[in-house]
Design an enzyme around this catalytic site. Structure first.
Site, PDB file in Angstrom:
ATOM      1  N   ASP A 288      36.471 -63.772 -21.616  1.00  0.00           N
ATOM      2  CA  ASP A 288      35.342 -64.137 -20.758  1.00  0.00           C
ATOM      3  C   ASP A 288      34.734 -65.479 -21.151  1.00  0.00           C
ATOM      4  O   ASP A 288      35.062 -66.044 -22.193  1.00  0.00           O
ATOM      5  CB  ASP A 288      34.266 -63.027 -20.792  1.00  0.00           C
ATOM      6  CG  ASP A 288      33.955 -62.538 -22.216  1.00  0.00           C
ATOM      7  OD1 ASP A 288      34.367 -63.197 -23.183  1.00  0.00           O
ATOM      8  OD2 ASP A 288      33.305 -61.491 -22.352  1.00  0.00           O
TER       9      ASP A 288
ATOM     10  N   ASP B 115      25.746 -51.501 -25.317  1.00  0.00           N
ATOM     11  CA  ASP B 115      25.673 -50.585 -24.164  1.00  0.00           C
ATOM     12  C   ASP B 115      27.067 -50.097 -23.747  1.00  0.00           C
ATOM     13  O   ASP B 115      27.235 -49.554 -22.656  1.00  0.00           O
ATOM     14  CB  ASP B 115      24.962 -51.269 -22.979  1.00  0.00           C
ATOM     15  CG  ASP B 115      25.695 -52.515 -22.485  1.00  0.00           C
ATOM     16  OD1 ASP B 115      26.779 -52.845 -23.032  1.00  0.00           O
ATOM     17  OD2 ASP B 115      25.190 -53.166 -21.542  1.00  0.00           O
TER      18      ASP B 115
ATOM     19  N   HIS C  88      29.808 -51.988 -23.259  1.00  0.00           N
ATOM     20  CA  HIS C  88      30.627 -52.862 -22.407  1.00  0.00           C
ATOM     21  C   HIS C  88      31.786 -53.484 -23.179  1.00  0.00           C
ATOM     22  O   HIS C  88      31.714 -53.673 -24.389  1.00  0.00           O
ATOM     23  CB  HIS C  88      29.778 -53.943 -21.717  1.00  0.00           C
ATOM     24  CG  HIS C  88      29.271 -55.048 -22.592  1.00  0.00           C
ATOM     25  ND1 HIS C  88      27.941 -55.228 -22.881  1.00  0.00           N
ATOM     26  CD2 HIS C  88      29.904 -56.061 -23.217  1.00  0.00           C
ATOM     27  CE1 HIS C  88      27.789 -56.294 -23.642  1.00  0.00           C
ATOM     28  NE2 HIS C  88      28.971 -56.826 -23.866  1.00  0.00           N
TER      29      HIS C  88
ATOM     30  N   GLU D 247      29.621 -54.739 -17.623  1.00  0.00           N
ATOM     31  CA  GLU D 247      28.397 -53.989 -17.903  1.00  0.00           C
ATOM     32  C   GLU D 247      28.422 -52.604 -17.249  1.00  0.00           C
ATOM     33  O   GLU D 247      29.247 -52.339 -16.365  1.00  0.00           O
ATOM     34  CB  GLU D 247      27.205 -54.794 -17.366  1.00  0.00           C
ATOM     35  CG  GLU D 247      27.017 -56.157 -18.032  1.00  0.00           C
ATOM     36  CD  GLU D 247      26.403 -56.074 -19.430  1.00  0.00           C
ATOM     37  OE1 GLU D 247      26.646 -55.081 -20.153  1.00  0.00           O
ATOM     38  OE2 GLU D 247      25.681 -56.999 -19.811  1.00  0.00           O
TER      39      GLU D 247
HETATM   40  C1  GLP Z   1      29.551 -60.191 -25.696  1.00  0.00           C
HETATM   41  C2  GLP Z   1      31.037 -60.387 -25.413  1.00  0.00           C
HETATM   42  C3  GLP Z   1      31.826 -59.152 -25.814  1.00  0.00           C
HETATM   43  C4  GLP Z   1      31.468 -58.726 -27.226  1.00  0.00           C
HETATM   44  C5  GLP Z   1      29.996 -58.426 -27.304  1.00  0.00           C
HETATM   45  C6  GLP Z   1      29.545 -57.919 -28.669  1.00  0.00           C
HETATM   46  O1  GLP Z   1      28.943 -59.439 -24.720  1.00  0.00           O
HETATM   47  N1  GLP Z   1      31.254 -60.686 -24.046  1.00  0.00           N
HETATM   48  O2  GLP Z   1      33.207 -59.436 -25.708  1.00  0.00           O
HETATM   49  O3  GLP Z   1      32.225 -57.590 -27.586  1.00  0.00           O
HETATM   50  O4  GLP Z   1      29.290 -59.631 -26.985  1.00  0.00           O
HETATM   51  O5  GLP Z   1      29.303 -58.983 -29.535  1.00  0.00           O
HETATM   52  P1  GLP Z   1      29.125 -58.812 -31.112  1.00  0.00           P
HETATM   53  O6  GLP Z   1      30.491 -58.661 -31.662  1.00  0.00           O
HETATM   54  O7  GLP Z   1      28.503 -60.090 -31.552  1.00  0.00           O
HETATM   55  O8  GLP Z   1      28.279 -57.623 -31.340  1.00  0.00           O
END
Ligand code: GLP
Length: 260
Positions: free
Chosen positions: A67, A136, A138, A143
């Protein structure tokens, strides 16, 4: 879904890196799906160590990232392209021209997303997809309320994700976090032949519980992985703390990993 529960995030990251290194050694032209966020950084460091130690080479590997924030240029220091260059690509021997991240400045997001999917298909599909998980539940930026069959498209962030990401990427400045992103869909992600998801810390415990032991639901898009037949979750004890069958999963995954 296999759940590998480790004492520390360092140990979990090493085990996940072992899986990727083994796959690339076996198939030097592997197609990888990559993720951003703070979670995979330790694992990316382990991959860099493997390259330095000449255990593996990424010279022929091609990658597609999950993404990108909509509206951010690839040179923006909070963009996911910038993140990948800094945290992985410059540390390993992958060719930058073989790495792909959605263009956050695309004038026609639908066209950009369609072309991205077509390019993945032309490459033969993703051999191994790396994932983190949002608090959450995702995956990528899919989402709660996203169809589990969704394809790469423009998506909209929940207030809780904006808050989580502001803490990590935007020095807490909520108004600077883009409210939209281009993201691989849940359906796209589930087509990867193998999935490696990392989850660390107590703030991921509810998401991990929903993903592993909740019903398959668009309210926790990671739960779609329950229907995948080669999905591995590498987590620490804190992230696994709410799983009812955690002792069983730990034993089963250790047995499977030991017999490989
Ligand atoms: C963002 C990204 C996800 C990732 C999430 C959690 O939303 N789009 O791909 O898994 O953050 O991030 P973190 O690893 O910093 O908790």
């Amino acid at each position: 879904m296999e759940i590998v529960i480790c004492k520390t995030r360092e140990e979990a990251s090493r085990k996940a890196a072992d899986m990727i290194t083994a796959l690339v050694r076996k198939n030097p032209k592997a197609v990888l799906g990559l993720a951003t966020g703070s979670t995979p950084v330790l694992m990316y460091n382990e991959l860099a160590k493997d390259v330095k130690a000449k255990k593996v080479s990424f010279r022929q590997v091609r990658s597609w990232n999950l993404d990108e924030y909509y509206g951010l240029a690839p040179t923006h220091d909070q963009s996911y392209r910038y993140f990948m260059n800094e945290n992985l690509f410059r540390k390993i021997d992958i060719k930058l021209s073989n790495t792909h991240v959605l263009n956050g400045l695309a004038k026609d997001p639908a066209k950009e997303c369609k072309a991205y999917e077509a390019a993945i298909r032309r490459a033969g599909g993703i051999d191994l997809q790396v994932l983190g998980i949002g608090s959450d539940g995702h995956i990528a930026f899919n989402e709660p309320g996203t169809s589990l069959n969704s394809r790469t498209s423009i998506v909209y962030l929940t207030p809780s994700t904006i808050k989580d990401n502001a803490r990590l990427f935007f020095h807490g400045r909520l108004d600077e976090v883009p409210t939209a992103a281009l993201s691989m869909g849940v359906g796209t992600i589930c087509e990867a032949r193998k999935v490696v998801l990392l989850a660390f810390g107590a703030n991921k415990a509810d998401a991990v519980k929903g993903m592993v032991e909740g019903g398959i639901s668009q309210f926790c898009t990671a739960s779609a992985l329950q229907a995948h037949n080669d999905a591995w979750v590498f987590c620490d004890e804190a992230a696994a703390s709410k799983l009812k069958l955690r002792k069983y999963y730990a034993w089963r995954s250790a047995t499977k990993l030991g017999s490989r």
